[in-house]
Design an enzyme around this catalytic site. Structure first.
Site, PDB file in Angstrom:
ATOM      1  N   ARG A   1       1.083  -1.174  -0.308  1.00 50.20           N
ATOM      2  CA  ARG A   1      -0.039  -0.074   0.284  1.00 50.20           C
ATOM      3  C   ARG A   1       0.743   1.139  -0.158  1.00 50.20           C
ATOM      4  NH1 ARG A   1      -4.752  -0.880   3.999  1.00 50.20           N
ATOM      5  NH2 ARG A   1      -6.312  -2.004   2.591  1.00 50.20           N
TER       6      ARG A   1
ATOM      7  N   LYS B   1     -17.934 -17.999   2.211  1.00 47.74           N
ATOM      8  CA  LYS B   1     -19.203 -18.106   2.677  1.00 47.74           C
ATOM      9  C   LYS B   1     -19.981 -17.567   1.522  1.00 47.74           C
ATOM     10  CE  LYS B   1     -18.612 -18.325   7.210  1.00 47.74           C
ATOM     11  NZ  LYS B   1     -18.390 -17.218   8.709  1.00 47.74           N
TER      12      LYS B   1
ATOM     13  N   GLY C   1     -10.205  -8.656   0.053  1.00 44.01           N
ATOM     14  CA  GLY C   1      -9.355  -9.707   1.183  1.00 44.01           C
ATOM     15  C   GLY C   1      -8.229 -10.686   0.578  1.00 44.01           C
TER      16      GLY C   1
ATOM     17  N   GLY D   1     -12.496  -4.451   2.494  1.00 44.99           N
ATOM     18  CA  GLY D   1     -13.704  -4.036   2.138  1.00 44.99           C
ATOM     19  C   GLY D   1     -14.296  -3.076   0.640  1.00 44.99           C
TER      20      GLY D   1
HETATM   21  C1  3PG Z   1      -8.319  -1.950   4.898  1.00 48.93           C
HETATM   22  O1  3PG Z   1      -7.550  -2.035   5.147  1.00 48.93           O
HETATM   23  O2  3PG Z   1      -9.167  -2.695   4.531  1.00 48.93           O
HETATM   24  C2  3PG Z   1      -8.981  -0.089   5.549  1.00 48.93           C
HETATM   25  O3  3PG Z   1      -7.864   0.288   5.799  1.00 48.93           O
HETATM   26  C3  3PG Z   1     -10.272  -0.084   6.487  1.00 48.93           C
HETATM   27  O4  3PG Z   1     -10.280  -0.297   7.607  1.00 48.93           O
HETATM   28  P1  3PG Z   1     -11.074  -0.650   8.300  1.00 48.93           P
HETATM   29  O5  3PG Z   1     -11.984  -1.467   8.203  1.00 48.93           O
HETATM   30  O6  3PG Z   1     -10.888  -1.114   9.632  1.00 48.93           O
HETATM   31  O7  3PG Z   1     -12.279   0.396   8.615  1.00 48.93           O
HETATM   32 MG    MG Z   2     -10.881  -4.016   6.237  1.00 48.99          MG
END
Ligand code: 3PG
Ligand code: MG
Length: 402
Positions: A39, A200, A357, A380
């Protein structure tokens, strides 16, 4: 989604300006050291560009999920150090993202230099999208840039409220992520295929439902395929599945049919008595799995079939592994299909976009991350986009003034 509504700082005179960059510095850290800097590496060009143009760059980010106020375990200091190392230029670190420490760091920041402020989530106002907290952040800058696509699914102060308090722009990494997703979902070269894996169905209902209306072919793998088999009355032995979601699986199949999306399930498997490294794995070619065994990967015939479908597609979207890839030998199906997709991409026959993910870890293990057209750094946020949802951080940018 209209990309033209996202403005970047290209062509803007930023000399001497205090530019607040909302980045995603939420990287894996082990024993106080950054263990995967992907990142950060992706952020560098954007930060360096602003610095080169004479901006005073102020990087803000969350890190982890602190429960109540400051937590030394979740300080951004180690990440800031790593960023400085990658930039080959020390960065200034401020021990709070608002108030005196932040203001002092910013006041002393010379044009062309970069400061990192402490974890935004040490203040409750961040996650509450609190306008007062956002105002205290806004005082630190003249301009705001959101370059954190991977945090833009959060309606937090740094991604939403702040956007409305300063002239606001989209950063280059955010633009890149959005463009890659648009290229596969909004204006793709057809036919399109999506590979969706993972354990899932329940966590991907909205993804699957949205995608059947978007792609021509939906290839399913991972333990979630087992729930589809259960729904069809196929014997899956001891395999992981969600009996409560067989109806959901049928609904997805039904929606796919209506939208003329072909859903493709595995037809041979690698099975073993349990999920364990080196377990006595074997391939079963029939659909019926013996009651003492569990499905842990797709079999070679399925890999060949999936590869053939991908070779007849122009565009591929990939999210999720097709087997228990973390445990050998159950990653082979995922790895082999990823290699086939990578080689089609390399020869210019496929546009391939992956993310979300575990996907990056699986592609890294297959050694093909750099061969895909684009691999997202988002988890996410990538999934929420695949669900067809508008991300609050992006919506805010679109309506912000520049
Ligand atoms: C992640 O790593 O997916 C993002 O930085 C968001 O983090 P969070 O799910 O804690 O909001
Ligand atoms: Mg996350």
């Amino acid at each position: 989604m209209h990309l033209e509504r996202l403005k970047t700082t290209t062509g803007l005179d930023v000399r001497g300006k205090r530019v607040i960059v909302r980045a995603d510095l939420n990287v894996p850290v082990q024993d106080g050291k950054v263990s995967d800097a992907t990142r950060l590496e992706r952020l560098l060009p954007g930060l360096q560009d602003l610095a080169k143009r004479g901006a005073r760059v102020i990087v803000i980010s969350h890190f982890g999920r602190p429960k109540a106020g400051p937590d030394p375990q979740l300080s951004l200091k180690a990440v800031a150090d790593k960023l400085g190392e990658l930039l080959a230029h020390a960065v200034v670190f401020a021990e709070d993202c608002i108030g005196e420490p932040a203001e002092r760091a910013v006041a002393g920041l010379l044009p062309g230099r970069i400061a990192v402020l402490e974890n935004l989530r040490f203040h409750r106002g961040e996650e509450q999208n609190d306008p007062e907290f956002a105002k205290r952040l806004a005082r630190l800058g003249d301009l705001y840039v959101n370059d954190a696509f991977s945090a833009s699914h959060r309606a937090h102060a740094s991604t939403v409220a702040l956007t409305h308090l300063l002239p606001a722009y989209a950063g280059p990494l955010l633009m890149e992520e959005v463009q890659a997703l648009m290229r596969v979902l909004e204006s793709p070269e057809r036919p399109t295929a999506a590979v969706i894996g993972g354990a899932k169905v329940s966590s991907k209902i909205d993804v699957l439902t949205h995608l059947v209306g978007k792609v021509d072919r939906l290839i399913i793998g991972g333990a979630m395929a087992n729930t589809f088999f259960l729904a069809e009355g196929v014997e899956i032995g001891k395999s992981l599945a969600e009996p409560d979601h067989t109806r959901t699986a049928l609904q997805i199949m039904h929606a796919a049919k209506e939208r003329h999306c072909e859903v493709i399930l595995p037809h041979d498997f690698v099975v073993a008595p349990k999920l364990e490294a080196g377990a006595s794995a074997r391939v079963v070619v029939t659909l019926e799995t013996p009651s003492n065994l569990m499905i842990l990967d797709i079999g070679p015939k399925t890999v060949a079939h999936y590869a053939e479908i991908i070779s007849r597609s122009r565009t591929l979207l990939w999210n999720g592994p097709l087997g228990a890839f973390e445990v050998a030998p159950f990653g082979e199906g995922t790895f082999e299909l990823a290699r086939r997709a990578a080689s089609l991409t390399k020869s210019g026959r496929l546009i391939s976009v992956a993310g979300g993910g575990d996907t990056l870890a699986a592609l890294n293990a297959a050694g093909v991350t750099n061969l895909f057209s684009y691999v997202s750094t988002a988890g996410g946020a990538f999934l929420e986009w695949l669900e067809g949802r508008e991300l609050p951080g992006i919506a805010a940018l679109k309506s912000a003034r520049t």
